[in-house]
Write a protein that holds these residues in place. Sequence first.
Motif, PDB file in Angstrom:
ATOM      1  N   ARG A   1       0.524  -1.802   0.324  1.00 24.18           N
ATOM      2  CA  ARG A   1      -0.019  -0.023  -0.395  1.00 24.18           C
ATOM      3  C   ARG A   1       0.792   0.827  -0.173  1.00 24.18           C
ATOM      4  N   ARG A   2       1.959   1.026   0.021  1.00 28.27           N
ATOM      5  CA  ARG A   2       2.949   2.826   0.292  1.00 28.27           C
ATOM      6  C   ARG A   2       2.827   3.099  -0.931  1.00 28.27           C
ATOM      7  N   ARG A   3       2.722   2.915  -1.504  1.00 26.06           N
ATOM      8  CA  ARG A   3       3.410   3.968  -3.244  1.00 26.06           C
ATOM      9  C   ARG A   3       1.527   4.596  -3.309  1.00 26.06           C
ATOM     10  N   TRP A   4       0.855   2.903  -3.161  1.00 26.76           N
ATOM     11  CA  TRP A   4      -1.162   3.893  -2.810  1.00 26.76           C
ATOM     12  C   TRP A   4      -1.190   4.482  -2.333  1.00 26.76           C
ATOM     13  N   ASP A   5      -0.713   4.841  -1.068  1.00 26.46           N
ATOM     14  CA  ASP A   5      -1.056   5.930   0.017  1.00 26.46           C
ATOM     15  C   ASP A   5      -0.681   7.402  -0.288  1.00 26.46           C
ATOM     16  N   ARG A   6      -0.372   7.631  -1.063  1.00 27.59           N
ATOM     17  CA  ARG A   6       0.535   8.783  -1.845  1.00 27.59           C
ATOM     18  C   ARG A   6      -0.137   9.522  -2.843  1.00 27.59           C
ATOM     19  N   VAL A   7      -1.130   8.814  -2.997  1.00 26.11           N
ATOM     20  CA  VAL A   7      -1.497   9.057  -4.653  1.00 26.11           C
ATOM     21  C   VAL A   7      -2.682   9.707  -3.678  1.00 26.11           C
ATOM     22  N   ASP A   8      -3.323  11.499  -4.418  1.00 30.02           N
ATOM     23  CA  ASP A   8      -3.921  12.272  -4.046  1.00 30.02           C
ATOM     24  C   ASP A   8      -5.389  12.650  -4.432  1.00 30.02           C
ATOM     25  N   TRP A   9      -6.063  11.290  -3.438  1.00 29.26           N
ATOM     26  CA  TRP A   9      -7.716  11.238  -3.648  1.00 29.26           C
ATOM     27  C   TRP A   9      -8.797  12.192  -3.843  1.00 29.26           C
ATOM     28  N   THR A  10      -8.406  13.409  -3.166  1.00 29.20           N
ATOM     29  CA  THR A  10      -8.972  14.917  -2.851  1.00 29.20           C
ATOM     30  C   THR A  10      -9.067  15.371  -4.119  1.00 29.20           C
ATOM     31  N   ARG A  11      -7.966  15.270  -4.877  1.00 23.46           N
ATOM     32  CA  ARG A  11      -8.470  15.666  -6.586  1.00 23.46           C
ATOM     33  C   ARG A  11      -9.515  16.661  -6.990  1.00 23.46           C
ATOM     34  N   PRO A  12     -10.377  16.792  -7.263  1.00 26.21           N
ATOM     35  CA  PRO A  12     -11.763  17.201  -8.231  1.00 26.21           C
ATOM     36  C   PRO A  12     -11.791  16.091  -9.477  1.00 26.21           C
ATOM     37  N   ILE A  13     -12.985  15.740  -9.984  1.00 29.79           N
ATOM     38  CA  ILE A  13     -12.441  15.443 -11.316  1.00 29.79           C
ATOM     39  C   ILE A  13     -14.066  16.464 -11.728  1.00 29.79           C
ATOM     40  N   PRO A  14     -13.040  17.498 -13.028  1.00 28.61           N
ATOM     41  CA  PRO A  14     -14.613  17.443 -12.597  1.00 28.61           C
ATOM     42  C   PRO A  14     -15.906  17.094 -13.525  1.00 28.61           C
ATOM     43  N   ALA A  15     -16.677  17.905 -13.531  1.00 34.76           N
ATOM     44  CA  ALA A  15     -18.242  17.383 -13.942  1.00 34.76           C
ATOM     45  C   ALA A  15     -18.574  17.519 -15.365  1.00 34.76           C
ATOM     46  N   ASP A  16     -17.588  17.892 -16.072  1.00 31.56           N
ATOM     47  CA  ASP A  16     -18.041  18.777 -17.144  1.00 31.56           C
ATOM     48  C   ASP A  16     -16.644  18.646 -17.993  1.00 31.56           C
ATOM     49  N   ALA A  17     -15.682  18.008 -17.942  1.00 31.90           N
ATOM     50  CA  ALA A  17     -15.204  17.194 -18.657  1.00 31.90           C
ATOM     51  C   ALA A  17     -14.878  16.122 -19.289  1.00 31.90           C
ATOM     52  N   LEU A  18     -14.053  15.613 -19.763  1.00 35.88           N
ATOM     53  CA  LEU A  18     -13.345  14.378 -20.438  1.00 35.88           C
ATOM     54  C   LEU A  18     -12.510  14.079 -18.915  1.00 35.88           C
ATOM     55  N   VAL A  19     -12.111  12.445 -19.338  1.00 35.23           N
ATOM     56  CA  VAL A  19     -11.550  12.332 -17.709  1.00 35.23           C
ATOM     57  C   VAL A  19     -10.727  11.234 -18.564  1.00 35.23           C
ATOM     58  N   ILE A  20     -11.124  10.374 -19.948  1.00 39.91           N
ATOM     59  CA  ILE A  20     -10.155   9.699 -20.660  1.00 39.91           C
ATOM     60  C   ILE A  20      -9.504   9.508 -21.926  1.00 39.91           C
ATOM     61  N   PRO A  21      -8.367   9.833 -22.455  1.00 44.60           N
ATOM     62  CA  PRO A  21      -8.913  10.304 -24.075  1.00 44.60           C
ATOM     63  C   PRO A  21     -10.554   9.824 -24.732  1.00 44.60           C
ATOM     64  N   GLU A  22     -10.975  10.090 -25.837  1.00 44.08           N
ATOM     65  CA  GLU A  22     -12.162   9.289 -26.591  1.00 44.08           C
ATOM     66  C   GLU A  22     -11.927   8.270 -27.133  1.00 44.08           C
ATOM     67  N   ALA A  23     -10.381   8.873 -28.200  1.00 47.22           N
ATOM     68  CA  ALA A  23      -9.799   7.762 -29.334  1.00 47.22           C
ATOM     69  C   ALA A  23      -9.725   5.992 -28.764  1.00 47.22           C
ATOM     70  N   HIS A  24      -9.865   6.112 -27.147  1.00 47.19           N
ATOM     71  CA  HIS A  24      -8.754   5.051 -26.838  1.00 47.19           C
ATOM     72  C   HIS A  24      -9.966   3.813 -27.087  1.00 47.19           C
ATOM     73  N   TYR A  25     -11.505   3.838 -27.376  1.00 47.18           N
ATOM     74  CA  TYR A  25     -12.426   2.765 -27.208  1.00 47.18           C
ATOM     75  C   TYR A  25     -13.338   3.142 -28.746  1.00 47.18           C
ATOM     76  N   MET A  26     -13.702   4.248 -28.759  1.00 50.27           N
ATOM     77  CA  MET A  26     -13.784   4.173 -30.264  1.00 50.27           C
ATOM     78  C   MET A  26     -14.007   6.151 -31.525  1.00 50.27           C
TER      79      MET A  26
ATOM     80  N   LEU B   1       0.256   4.312 -12.351  1.00 47.25           N
ATOM     81  CA  LEU B   1       1.132   3.438 -11.483  1.00 47.25           C
ATOM     82  C   LEU B   1       0.531   2.043 -11.338  1.00 47.25           C
ATOM     83  N   HIS B   2      -0.614   1.622 -11.912  1.00 46.81           N
ATOM     84  CA  HIS B   2      -1.281   0.184 -11.342  1.00 46.81           C
ATOM     85  C   HIS B   2      -0.850   0.121 -12.967  1.00 46.81           C
ATOM     86  N   ALA B   3       0.273   0.177 -13.815  1.00 48.76           N
ATOM     87  CA  ALA B   3       0.556  -0.117 -15.425  1.00 48.76           C
ATOM     88  C   ALA B   3       2.135  -0.906 -14.102  1.00 48.76           C
ATOM     89  N   ARG B   4       3.237   0.678 -14.056  1.00 50.68           N
ATOM     90  CA  ARG B   4       4.237   0.142 -12.896  1.00 50.68           C
ATOM     91  C   ARG B   4       3.892  -1.310 -12.680  1.00 50.68           C
TER      92      ARG B   4
END
Length: 321
Positions: free
Chosen positions: A39-64, A206-209
Motif C-alpha cells: 500500500r505504500r505507493r498507493w497511500d501517496r495518491v491524492d484522492w482528494t483531487r477533483p474530477i470536473p463533472a463537465d470534462a473528459l476523463v479518458i481519451p475518447e480515441a482509446h475506445y472508439m 501506477l497500476h501499469a508500473r
Amino acid sequence: MSLQLSADPALHGHEGSPRTPPHDGEAAAREDRLHAAVRRRWDRVDWTRPIPADALVIPEAHYMDVAGLGLTERQRVAINRLFACFTCELFIHFEGYVIRYLERSAHRAPYLSAPVIARFVAEERTHAEMFRRLLHRLRPDLYPSDAAPPRFLRWGRGDDAALRLAPAGTFFLLAWYFEEITLFVPRAIEARPDQSAALVAEIMALHAREEAPHVAIDERVLLHLNERCPRWLAAIQTALALPFLVYVDGVVGDAWRRLVASAGSELGLDASQRRRLGARAPTQSDRWGTESFTRKLEGRGLAGARPLCWALRRALRTDAA
C-alpha cells in the motif's frame, strides 16, 4: 528450439521442497507487513483531487470514434465517464482471475515460491481496491461506496469453471496477455492529456508500473513450464488459450451490452446511436498490447505460439494483411 532462461530469485523453490505452514500469529504479522509494503505507493495518491463533472476523463480515441455517434456535449462527457468506469471494472474482473487462481491453484505452478505468490495476490487485491475507489470518485451515483459492486462486469459460474479447467500453461499465458495490455493504457492517456483527468492518469500509470513485474513473472513461469513438459503438451496448453479468450470476450461483450443499455436509458440515445455504440471494437491498448505480446511470444520459441499469434492479430486487426 531451446528456451533461454535466466536466473530469477522470484522463481526459486521449484525443486519441490515442502512448505511448512507458519504459526498463525507469525502469518498475521507477515500479512500486515506485506499489506503495508504494497500500500505504500498507493497511500501517496491524492484522492482528494477533483474530477470536473463537465470534462473528459479518458481519451475518447482509446475506445472508439465518439464523433460518429452524434452526441451532444453533455452526452459526450457522460459516455466518456462510463468508458472510464468500464475500464476500471475490466481491471477489477481480470485481477479477480489472478487472485482466485493463485489462491486456489498455486500448486499447479510449483516454480513460484509462497512469498512471491503472497506478494502477487496482495498487489492484485490492492489494485482491485483502488479501482473500486476510483469508480466511486467517477460515478458516486452508480458506485455509492468504495465497496460497491460492479455494474457491468459480473462474476459468474463460468468464470469459476474457466479457472478450474485452465491448465497452468494456459492460465499464465492468458495472464501475461491481459497484463501486457494494461501496460499500454498510460500510453493512450499520455497521447491526449487534455482529455484525461489527473487522478485517472496517475492511477493508470501506477497500476501499469506495478503490473510490469507481474508480466515478467507470468512469462518466466510459462517458459519454465514449456521447458519442463513435452512440446506436444505445451502446444496443447498454448492452443487452449483461444477458447478461453473466446469465453472472456463473450463475458466482456455481455458487459458492454449492459453499458450500452445503461447509457441509452440514462442519456436518451436513439436506436442508431445505441447501435453504433454497441459495435464494440478493440481499444488502443488492446491493439498495442497485442502487438507487444505476440512479438515477445514468437521470440521465445514457445510451442504453438505462431498459430495463436496469428489468431490474435487477425481478431484484433493488428496484422498487416
